[in-house]
Design a protein around this motif. Sequence first.
Motif, PDB file in Angstrom:
ATOM      1  N   LYS A 150      43.819  32.224  49.458  1.00 13.86           N
ATOM      2  CA  LYS A 150      45.099  32.257  48.756  1.00 13.86           C
ATOM      3  C   LYS A 150      44.962  31.538  47.428  1.00 13.86           C
ATOM      4  O   LYS A 150      44.429  30.433  47.366  1.00 13.86           O
ATOM      5  CB  LYS A 150      46.177  31.579  49.611  1.00 13.86           C
ATOM      6  CG  LYS A 150      47.561  31.864  49.102  1.00 13.86           C
ATOM      7  CD  LYS A 150      48.615  31.020  49.790  1.00 13.86           C
ATOM      8  CE  LYS A 150      49.846  30.943  48.915  1.00 13.86           C
ATOM      9  NZ  LYS A 150      49.579  30.354  47.588  1.00 13.86           N
ATOM     10  N   ASP A 151      45.422  32.180  46.364  1.00 16.51           N
ATOM     11  CA  ASP A 151      45.353  31.555  45.050  1.00 16.51           C
ATOM     12  C   ASP A 151      46.303  30.366  44.992  1.00 16.51           C
ATOM     13  O   ASP A 151      47.406  30.413  45.545  1.00 16.51           O
ATOM     14  CB  ASP A 151      45.705  32.576  43.968  1.00 16.51           C
ATOM     15  CG  ASP A 151      45.483  32.033  42.584  1.00 16.51           C
ATOM     16  OD1 ASP A 151      44.328  32.061  42.123  1.00 16.51           O
ATOM     17  OD2 ASP A 151      46.459  31.561  41.958  1.00 16.51           O
ATOM     18  N   LYS A 152      45.882  29.305  44.286  1.00 16.44           N
ATOM     19  CA  LYS A 152      46.708  28.095  44.240  1.00 16.44           C
ATOM     20  C   LYS A 152      47.838  28.201  43.237  1.00 16.44           C
ATOM     21  O   LYS A 152      48.764  27.398  43.229  1.00 16.44           O
ATOM     22  CB  LYS A 152      45.835  26.885  43.889  1.00 16.44           C
ATOM     23  CG  LYS A 152      44.924  26.511  45.057  1.00 16.44           C
ATOM     24  CD  LYS A 152      44.466  25.071  44.976  1.00 16.44           C
ATOM     25  CE  LYS A 152      43.888  24.641  46.311  1.00 16.44           C
ATOM     26  NZ  LYS A 152      42.665  23.858  46.149  1.00 16.44           N
ATOM     27  N   ARG A 153      47.742  29.195  42.332  1.00 10.98           N
ATOM     28  CA  ARG A 153      48.742  29.296  41.266  1.00 10.98           C
ATOM     29  C   ARG A 153      49.904  30.219  41.616  1.00 10.98           C
ATOM     30  O   ARG A 153      50.992  30.093  41.086  1.00 10.98           O
ATOM     31  CB  ARG A 153      48.079  29.770  39.969  1.00 10.98           C
ATOM     32  CG  ARG A 153      47.122  28.737  39.395  1.00 10.98           C
ATOM     33  CD  ARG A 153      46.149  29.402  38.445  1.00 10.98           C
ATOM     34  NE  ARG A 153      45.231  30.253  39.168  1.00 10.98           N
ATOM     35  CZ  ARG A 153      43.907  30.118  39.144  1.00 10.98           C
ATOM     36  NH1 ARG A 153      43.366  29.182  38.438  1.00 10.98           N
ATOM     37  NH2 ARG A 153      43.146  30.928  39.825  1.00 10.98           N
ATOM     38  N   SER A 154      49.618  31.220  42.479  1.00  8.74           N
ATOM     39  CA  SER A 154      50.670  32.177  42.818  1.00  8.74           C
ATOM     40  C   SER A 154      50.663  32.452  44.315  1.00  8.74           C
ATOM     41  O   SER A 154      49.615  32.676  44.909  1.00  8.74           O
ATOM     42  CB  SER A 154      50.456  33.481  42.054  1.00  8.74           C
ATOM     43  OG  SER A 154      51.288  34.495  42.583  1.00  8.74           O
ATOM     44  N   ASP A 155      51.853  32.428  44.910  1.00 16.04           N
ATOM     45  CA  ASP A 155      51.965  32.706  46.345  1.00 16.04           C
ATOM     46  C   ASP A 155      51.696  34.167  46.664  1.00 16.04           C
ATOM     47  O   ASP A 155      51.476  34.532  47.813  1.00 16.04           O
ATOM     48  CB  ASP A 155      53.384  32.362  46.836  1.00 16.04           C
ATOM     49  CG  ASP A 155      53.560  30.860  46.943  1.00 16.04           C
ATOM     50  OD1 ASP A 155      52.526  30.154  47.023  1.00 16.04           O
ATOM     51  OD2 ASP A 155      54.708  30.393  46.927  1.00 16.04           O
ATOM     52  N   ASN A 156      51.742  35.027  45.629  1.00 17.86           N
ATOM     53  CA  ASN A 156      51.565  36.459  45.840  1.00 17.86           C
ATOM     54  C   ASN A 156      50.114  36.904  45.728  1.00 17.86           C
ATOM     55  O   ASN A 156      49.823  38.077  45.840  1.00 17.86           O
ATOM     56  CB  ASN A 156      52.363  37.244  44.797  1.00 17.86           C
ATOM     57  CG  ASN A 156      53.851  37.136  45.024  1.00 17.86           C
ATOM     58  OD1 ASN A 156      54.288  37.092  46.162  1.00 17.86           O
ATOM     59  ND2 ASN A 156      54.612  37.076  43.948  1.00 17.86           N
ATOM     60  N   LEU A 157      49.223  35.959  45.423  1.00 18.28           N
ATOM     61  CA  LEU A 157      47.862  36.360  45.040  1.00 18.28           C
ATOM     62  C   LEU A 157      46.800  35.881  46.037  1.00 18.28           C
ATOM     63  O   LEU A 157      46.770  34.716  46.418  1.00 18.28           O
ATOM     64  CB  LEU A 157      47.554  35.806  43.638  1.00 18.28           C
ATOM     65  CG  LEU A 157      46.239  36.247  42.999  1.00 18.28           C
ATOM     66  CD1 LEU A 157      46.150  37.762  42.885  1.00 18.28           C
ATOM     67  CD2 LEU A 157      46.086  35.601  41.632  1.00 18.28           C
ATOM     68  N   TYR A 158      45.942  36.828  46.423  1.00 17.55           N
ATOM     69  CA  TYR A 158      44.834  36.519  47.332  1.00 17.55           C
ATOM     70  C   TYR A 158      43.537  37.091  46.778  1.00 17.55           C
ATOM     71  O   TYR A 158      43.547  38.064  46.036  1.00 17.55           O
ATOM     72  CB  TYR A 158      45.104  37.118  48.715  1.00 17.55           C
ATOM     73  CG  TYR A 158      46.243  36.427  49.434  1.00 17.55           C
ATOM     74  CD1 TYR A 158      45.992  35.441  50.388  1.00 17.55           C
ATOM     75  CD2 TYR A 158      47.569  36.732  49.129  1.00 17.55           C
ATOM     76  CE1 TYR A 158      47.031  34.790  51.024  1.00 17.55           C
ATOM     77  CE2 TYR A 158      48.618  36.090  49.760  1.00 17.55           C
ATOM     78  CZ  TYR A 158      48.344  35.118  50.712  1.00 17.55           C
ATOM     79  OH  TYR A 158      49.374  34.461  51.346  1.00 17.55           O
ATOM     80  N   ILE A 159      42.417  36.480  47.188  1.00 20.02           N
ATOM     81  CA  ILE A 159      41.105  36.938  46.742  1.00 20.02           C
ATOM     82  C   ILE A 159      40.256  37.234  47.979  1.00 20.02           C
ATOM     83  O   ILE A 159      40.232  36.449  48.934  1.00 20.02           O
ATOM     84  CB  ILE A 159      40.409  35.860  45.872  1.00 20.02           C
ATOM     85  CG1 ILE A 159      41.153  35.707  44.544  1.00 20.02           C
ATOM     86  CG2 ILE A 159      38.959  36.220  45.578  1.00 20.02           C
ATOM     87  CD1 ILE A 159      41.950  34.457  44.448  1.00 20.02           C
ATOM     88  N   LEU A 160      39.595  38.388  47.944  1.00 22.01           N
ATOM     89  CA  LEU A 160      38.630  38.709  48.992  1.00 22.01           C
ATOM     90  C   LEU A 160      37.240  38.654  48.365  1.00 22.01           C
ATOM     91  O   LEU A 160      36.856  39.535  47.598  1.00 22.01           O
ATOM     92  CB  LEU A 160      38.911  40.102  49.584  1.00 22.01           C
ATOM     93  CG  LEU A 160      37.942  40.613  50.646  1.00 22.01           C
ATOM     94  CD1 LEU A 160      37.767  39.636  51.795  1.00 22.01           C
ATOM     95  CD2 LEU A 160      38.406  41.956  51.201  1.00 22.01           C
TER      96      LEU A 160
END
Lengths: 86, 283
Positions: free
Chosen positions: B90-100
């Motif tokens: 989970k990205d720390k800047r946006s709750d909507n953003l994830y990285i695989l």
Amino acid sequence: MSLFDYFRDRKKPAKTASVAKERLQIIVAHERGQRSQPDYLPQLQQEIIDVISKYVQIDRDQVHVALDNQNDCSILELNVTLPERP
Amino acid sequence: MFFFTHSRSDGKVILAKIIVITSGKGGVGKTTTSAAIGTGLALRGFKTVIVDFDVGLRNLDLIMGCERRVVYDFVNLINGDSNLNQTLIKDKRSDNLYILPASQTRDKDALTQEGVEKVLEELKQTFDYIVCDSPAGIEKGAHLAMYFADEAVVVTNPEVSSVRDSDRILGLLSSKSRRAESGERIKEHLLLTRYNPARAELGEMLTVSDVEDILSIPLLGVIPESQAVLKASNQGVPVIMDEISDAGQAYGDAVDRLLGETKPHRFLEAQKKSLLQRLFGGR
């Protein structure tokens, strides 16, 4: 850009971008043409050359095979340049 | 531990869209663009995941600044060694953003078409946008990154080898993708990066319209050559977060256009230098 560049800039700039565009247009058009050809075309060309060279001496670049698509009709064009008679 | 729900972040029901960021040539800005566009979509309220397809040469984690939080990767997920919740970062800047993240120790053959399809289908249940960061080249990794895409952003530099490779990729998008096989088209977008308006004006660099003429696909945006890009990657912050910078703003516009907005293109003209700047080389 410094003081020296200021005077160097006065020289006529080389317009290399137009050369790049021209080269790209040619190579891209050529490669797009190849893309629409079926995969078997080079092999077909080789086999035709093999058959012809059984009977006459012929170079690879003297046989041209092209596939042309016009509406719902495909034309296979075969152009063979035979060597001059001795 | 994260919990995924099936409701969209803004309550609207949208079909998940798969966007591939591709180019053929390496080093033109695919990962920078994936990070920027993915972050931009998330900041606009869409639940977004950015998937790194560059198995063996993973770098999206560094650009996103989450390299120390990678535990499991794409290949683990395909092989069933981990589940989605364990693998996504989970990205720390946006709750909507994830990285695989991609696997760093495996090679590209570790990705299979069935495996990729299974993971993408699972991601589609939760996300609005799936941004696929393609590796360079036209091998398996690049093929799988584009195969399931609905839209493609073709990243191109105003330079001969990049433009030629982009055209090659456009050929593959229209023949070797699931959409192409079922008689549909992938929606193509041109993103011109590292553009130097001053050099283009001098005739030293292909102009925006030169590249548009050759590739003839709609222009999504023009990202100027900018010091902000290196500055952002040094810090592991997507450049779109640098809203003061020209590149950050240009990426912001590109995301808005991707979402259907019409915006004029900016940063296409060289900044005029004053006489003093010319004499002393100020920037």
